[in-house]
Design an enzyme around this catalytic site. Structure first.
Site, short mmCIF file in Angstrom:
data_model
loop_
_atom_site.label_atom_id
_atom_site.label_comp_id
_atom_site.label_asym_id
_atom_site.label_seq_id
_atom_site.Cartn_x
_atom_site.Cartn_y
_atom_site.Cartn_z
N ARG A 1 0.75 -1.15 0.26
CA ARG A 1 0.08 -0.05 0.04
C ARG A 1 0.94 1.23 0.10
O ARG A 1 1.88 1.33 0.82
CB ARG A 1 -0.96 0.08 1.35
N HIS B 1 0.29 -0.18 -10.63
CA HIS B 1 -0.54 -1.07 -9.60
C HIS B 1 -0.93 -2.53 -10.44
O HIS B 1 -2.03 -2.84 -10.44
CB HIS B 1 -1.78 -0.39 -9.13
#
Length: 310
Positions: free
Chosen positions: A225, A273
Site C-alpha cells: 500500500r 499497480h
C-alpha cells in the site's frame, strides 16, 4: 430459495466477472440471481469493490455478508453502516501474481540487471553479484501473500525474514514480530518487501527513522500500500544513497500524478499497480465457495477483523 446477489463494483468490470461468477455459483450448487441492480431490501449477498457507488449499507436490510473483490479492505472497513461479515479476497490467481511480481523484482535488484539492460555507453563492468544465500531479504507483512512470496524466495536460496504484528512460525524462515522484531527485521534487510495491510498502525511505518535502520544502499520493493511509506522521507533516503533503489507499485494517489518526484528520480521504478490483480475466474470460485459456506452455516473464509482493519 433463490439468493439475490448484487455485483456492486465498477460497471466496467461486469462483463469480465458475469460469466465466471455465474459458472462458479452453479458449480457450488447455488440457486442464485446475480445482477448489477436490486432493490436494496432484496439483496442477500454483495460482491463488492470500494470503487462501487454503494457507500451506505443501511438500506440492505436482508444482507448476510459482503465479499470484497480486492485484497485491500481499507476502503470499506471504516464504514459504520456495514454491520455484516466482510470477507477479503484471497485467491490462487491473486497470490500467484504477487509471487511472480515480487520474485521478479527481487531477482532484478539482486542480479543488478538494470545496469545490463540500460548500458548506453557499452561499458564492460565485470562484477558478479553475490549468491542469493548472501543477500538477506525481509518481508514486512507475513500473511498469506507474504508467506507465499517468502517460500518462493527461500526456495531460490535467499535468507528470508518475515515480520508481522503477531508471532508465527514458518519452517526455514526467520520469523519476527512486534516493535523489537521490526527493528531487527529492518537492520538486516538488503532488500525490503512491503506486503502489509494499511491500518492506523501501519500508515507511514517506513518513515525517516525506519529507513535509516536499513543497511546503507538497501533496495525497497513496495507492492503493498502506498501510504505505508512517508514519501518525503523516502525521497530524502533515495537522494542521500541510504536507499539505492525503490520499486513502487502502489501510491497514495493513483494514477501517480505526473508532477510527483518519483517520476524524475533515476533510482525509482514506478509500476502501475499491477503486482497482483484479481483474476475473475479464480476470484469467482473463491466468492462462490464463501457464499455456499455461509448458506451451509459454516464460517466465512478470509473474514476481516474490523477492529484490526484487515
Amino acid at each position: 430459495m433463490t439468493l439475490n446477489i448484487l455485483f456492486a463494483a465498477a460497471q466496467a468490470d461486469w462483463p469480465d466477472y458475469e460469466t465466471p461468477l455465474r459458472d462458479a455459483l452453479k458449480t457450488e450448487g447455488l440457486d442464485a440471481d446475480l445482477r448489477t441492480s436490486f432493490a436494496p431490501e432484496l439483496v442477500d449477498y454483495m460482491v463488492y469493490a470500494p470503487s462501487s457507488e454503494v457507500k451506505d449499507f443501511a438500506p440492505y436490510t436482508r444482507l448476510k455478508a459482503v465479499l470484497n473483490l480486492w485484497a485491500g479492505v481499507e476502503g470499506v472497513t471504516g464504514n459504520e453502516t456495514l454491520n455484516v461479515p466482510l470477507a477479503r479476497m484471497v485467491d490462487p490467481g491473486l497470490t500467484q501474481g504477487m509471487v511472480e511480481w515480487v520474485t521478479g523484482h527481487v531477482l532484478r535488484h539482486h542480479l543488478g540487471m538494470d545496469a545490463h539492460i540500460v548500458n548506453l555507453d557499452h561499458s564492460w563492468h565485470h562484477c558478479a553479484p553475490p549468491l542469493a544465500q548472501d543477500r538477506p531479504v525481509t518481508i514486512l507483512g507475513y500473511g498469506a501473500l507474504g508467506a507465499a512470496c517468502g517460500e518462493m524466495l527461500r526456495s531460490l536460496g535467499f535468507p528470508v525474514t518475515g515480520w508481522s504484528r503477531r508471532p508465527g512460525d514458518a519452517p526455514g524462515i526467520r520469523r519476527l514480530h512486534g516493535a523489537d522484531g521490526l527493528i531487527q527485521a529492518l537492520e538486516t534487510a538488503e532488500i525490503l518487501v512491503l506486503l502489509l495491510p494499511l491500518t492506523g498502525d501501519t500508515e507511514n511505518l517506513l518513515d525517516a527513522t525506519s529507513l535509516a535502520r536499513l543497511p546503507k544502499g538497501a533496495v525497497l520493493v513496495n507492492p503493498g500500500r502506498g501510504a505505508l511509506i512517508d514519501d518525503g522521507a523516502l525521497i530524502d533516503a533515495l537522494t542521500s544513497g541510504q536507499i539505492s533503489h525503490a520499486t513502487l507499485d502502489v501510491f497514495r494517489t493513483e494514477p501517480l500524478p505526473k508532477e510527483h518526484a518519483f517520476w524524475s528520480l533515476p533510482n525509482v521504478t514506478v509500476t502501475p499497480h499491477v503486482a497482483s490483480e484479481t483474476r475473475p475466474r479464480t476470484a469467482a470460485r473463491t466468492i462462490a465457495e464463501n457464499i455456499r459456506r455461509a448458506e451451509d452455516g459454516q464460517p466465512l473464509k478470509h473474514l476481516v477483523d474490523r477492529a484490526r482493519g484487515y
